[in-house]
Design a protein around this motif. Structure first.
Motif, PDB file in Angstrom:
ATOM      1  N   SER A  91       0.832  -1.207   0.000  1.00  0.00           N
ATOM      2  CA  SER A  91       0.000   0.000   0.000  1.00  0.00           C
ATOM      3  C   SER A  91       0.864   1.254   0.000  1.00  0.00           C
ATOM      4  O   SER A  91       0.553   2.246  -0.670  1.00  0.00           O
ATOM      5  CB  SER A  91      -0.926   0.000   1.221  1.00  0.00           C
ATOM      6  OG  SER A  91      -1.790  -1.104   1.190  1.00  0.00           O
ATOM      7  N   GLN A  95      -2.491   8.034  15.141  1.00  0.00           N
ATOM      8  CA  GLN A  95      -2.998   8.003  13.772  1.00  0.00           C
ATOM      9  C   GLN A  95      -3.485   9.375  13.313  1.00  0.00           C
ATOM     10  O   GLN A  95      -3.243   9.787  12.177  1.00  0.00           O
ATOM     11  CB  GLN A  95      -4.138   6.979  13.654  1.00  0.00           C
ATOM     12  CG  GLN A  95      -4.739   6.882  12.252  1.00  0.00           C
ATOM     13  CD  GLN A  95      -3.694   6.592  11.198  1.00  0.00           C
ATOM     14  OE1 GLN A  95      -2.746   5.851  11.444  1.00  0.00           O
ATOM     15  NE2 GLN A  95      -3.845   7.181  10.020  1.00  0.00           N
ATOM     16  N   THR A 151      -1.818  11.386  10.145  1.00  0.00           N
ATOM     17  CA  THR A 151      -2.621  11.795   8.994  1.00  0.00           C
ATOM     18  C   THR A 151      -2.545  13.303   8.797  1.00  0.00           C
ATOM     19  O   THR A 151      -2.415  13.795   7.658  1.00  0.00           O
ATOM     20  CB  THR A 151      -4.090  11.371   9.193  1.00  0.00           C
ATOM     21  OG1 THR A 151      -4.149   9.942   9.303  1.00  0.00           O
ATOM     22  CG2 THR A 151      -4.948  11.809   8.012  1.00  0.00           C
ATOM     23  N   SER A 190      -4.412   7.203  -3.926  1.00  0.00           N
ATOM     24  CA  SER A 190      -4.107   6.062  -3.052  1.00  0.00           C
ATOM     25  C   SER A 190      -3.957   6.477  -1.594  1.00  0.00           C
ATOM     26  O   SER A 190      -3.751   5.619  -0.726  1.00  0.00           O
ATOM     27  CB  SER A 190      -2.821   5.380  -3.523  1.00  0.00           C
ATOM     28  OG  SER A 190      -1.759   6.322  -3.623  1.00  0.00           O
ATOM     29  N   ALA A 228      -6.228   7.439   0.469  1.00  0.00           N
ATOM     30  CA  ALA A 228      -7.303   6.842   1.265  1.00  0.00           C
ATOM     31  C   ALA A 228      -6.972   5.406   1.638  1.00  0.00           C
ATOM     32  O   ALA A 228      -7.238   4.968   2.768  1.00  0.00           O
ATOM     33  CB  ALA A 228      -8.618   6.905   0.495  1.00  0.00           C
ATOM     34  N   VAL A 229      -6.378   4.668   0.696  1.00  0.00           N
ATOM     35  CA  VAL A 229      -5.993   3.274   0.966  1.00  0.00           C
ATOM     36  C   VAL A 229      -4.904   3.229   2.033  1.00  0.00           C
ATOM     37  O   VAL A 229      -4.960   2.420   2.967  1.00  0.00           O
ATOM     38  CB  VAL A 229      -5.506   2.586  -0.320  1.00  0.00           C
ATOM     39  CG1 VAL A 229      -5.033   1.165  -0.020  1.00  0.00           C
ATOM     40  CG2 VAL A 229      -6.616   2.574  -1.360  1.00  0.00           C
ATOM     41  N   ASN A 239      -4.240   5.458   4.374  1.00  0.00           N
ATOM     42  CA  ASN A 239      -4.804   5.816   5.685  1.00  0.00           C
ATOM     43  C   ASN A 239      -5.600   4.671   6.274  1.00  0.00           C
ATOM     44  O   ASN A 239      -5.570   4.425   7.481  1.00  0.00           O
ATOM     45  CB  ASN A 239      -5.690   7.064   5.541  1.00  0.00           C
ATOM     46  CG  ASN A 239      -4.870   8.329   5.340  1.00  0.00           C
ATOM     47  OD1 ASN A 239      -3.701   8.398   5.723  1.00  0.00           O
ATOM     48  ND2 ASN A 239      -5.468   9.339   4.741  1.00  0.00           N
ATOM     49  N   GLU A 240      -6.326   3.952   5.425  1.00  0.00           N
ATOM     50  CA  GLU A 240      -7.121   2.830   5.903  1.00  0.00           C
ATOM     51  C   GLU A 240      -6.237   1.706   6.448  1.00  0.00           C
ATOM     52  O   GLU A 240      -6.536   1.108   7.478  1.00  0.00           O
ATOM     53  CB  GLU A 240      -7.998   2.294   4.761  1.00  0.00           C
ATOM     54  CG  GLU A 240      -8.946   1.181   5.175  1.00  0.00           C
ATOM     55  CD  GLU A 240     -10.007   1.656   6.149  1.00  0.00           C
ATOM     56  OE1 GLU A 240     -10.520   0.808   6.908  1.00  0.00           O
ATOM     57  OE2 GLU A 240     -10.333   2.849   6.140  1.00  0.00           O
ATOM     58  N   ILE A 241      -5.127   1.458   5.766  1.00  0.00           N
ATOM     59  CA  ILE A 241      -4.195   0.420   6.208  1.00  0.00           C
ATOM     60  C   ILE A 241      -3.640   0.749   7.584  1.00  0.00           C
ATOM     61  O   ILE A 241      -3.570  -0.094   8.487  1.00  0.00           O
ATOM     62  CB  ILE A 241      -3.045   0.264   5.190  1.00  0.00           C
ATOM     63  CG1 ILE A 241      -3.531  -0.437   3.933  1.00  0.00           C
ATOM     64  CG2 ILE A 241      -1.882  -0.503   5.804  1.00  0.00           C
ATOM     65  CD1 ILE A 241      -3.909  -1.901   4.131  1.00  0.00           C
ATOM     66  N   ASN A 284      -4.932   2.710   9.791  1.00  0.00           N
ATOM     67  CA  ASN A 284      -5.983   2.714  10.803  1.00  0.00           C
ATOM     68  C   ASN A 284      -6.197   1.330  11.389  1.00  0.00           C
ATOM     69  O   ASN A 284      -6.716   1.194  12.477  1.00  0.00           O
ATOM     70  CB  ASN A 284      -7.296   3.229  10.192  1.00  0.00           C
ATOM     71  CG  ASN A 284      -7.332   4.738  10.160  1.00  0.00           C
ATOM     72  OD1 ASN A 284      -6.686   5.389  10.988  1.00  0.00           O
ATOM     73  ND2 ASN A 284      -8.050   5.313   9.222  1.00  0.00           N
TER      74      ASN A 284
END
Length: 239
Positions: free
Chosen positions: A93, A204, A208, A230, A232-233, A235-237, A239
């Motif tokens: 990612s 986190q 961010t 990418s 958003a991906v 940040n999701e990882i 999180n």
């Protein structure tokens, strides 16, 4: 002109049924884009699609016409085999994010050996280490040195960082003056290296926020720079 050079793959996009359009950052010629015809269906050709994964380090033999058109790639081989970058989900990612940043930030079709070596050494470090939550932050900050807008830190003890001018200063002069926690993080990362950056403590939300600050800094200094899709991906990882 036929040339042999090291190259780092920035993207590989399917074109039609069997072709790939590959964009690479080369040691000898800067950014180059190649049309690889039939590579997705050919089993006998020298070039295999698996060679062109994101940020793979290759040695290539290519014909460069240097006319701003698609170039011809004759040969390619892996120059450095990664241990984890293409198999670890978190690192994968991060690769997507870094490659997108580099595509947006590097446009020049001219050599920049210092930038190339920075990318090469950074990727090798990422491949071999496990504590990488802050890697993209220090990578982006140190990358500014090679792109021409590194923060001038001789007065880093002052109260604000002016993102428009890239300097620390005593008073707030515009809406892009950084203070508070992000200023503290900036100072810490400026004095860190890849090894010590893992010791900078961010939760986190802070991570961010500081990343968004760095991306805004890029937008202010690189014409046409866009916030990576990418993001958003990534940040999701984390999180």
């Amino acid at each position: 002109m036929l040339i042999k050079t090291e190259a780092i793959i920035l993207s590989a996009l399917k074109y039609g049924e069997a072709d790939l359009i590959v964009r690479a950052y080369t040691l000898e010629s800067g950014v180059k884009t190649y049309m690889l015809r039939g590579i997705l269906k050919s089993r006998k050709g020298k070039l295999k699609a698996s060679l062109f994964q994101l940020l793979t380090q290759l040695e290539v033999v290519a014909s460069h016409k240097d006319k701003g058109t698609l170039e011809y790639l004759k040969e390619a081989k892996v120059l450095h085999t990664y241990q984890s970058l293409h198999t670890n989900m978190i690192k994968g990612s991060m690769l997507m994010f870094l490659a997108e940043v580099l595509r947006n930030a590097i446009k020049e079709e001219e050599p920049n050996p210092a930038l190339y070596q920075y990318l090469k050494l950074s990727l090798n470090w990422l491949d071999l280490h496990g504590s990488i939550a802050n890697f993209h932050l220090i990578f982006l900050l140190k990358l500014t040195r090679y792109l021409g807008f590194q923060p001038e830190d001789s007065s880093a003890d002052l109260s604000y960082f002016n993102m428009l001018d890239g300097v620390f200063q005593e008073i707030r002069t515009n809406e892009y003056c950084v203070e508070g926690k992000n200023l503290d993080f900036l100072k810490q990362f400026l004095s860190a290296d890849f090894d010590s950056s893992k010791d900078i403590k961010l939760n986190q939300q802070s991570r961010t926020g500081f990343l968004n600050l760095l991306l805004l800094y890029y937008e202010l200094h690189i014409e046409g720079f866009r916030k990576p899709k990418s993001l958003a991906v990534l940040n999701e990882i984390f999180n």
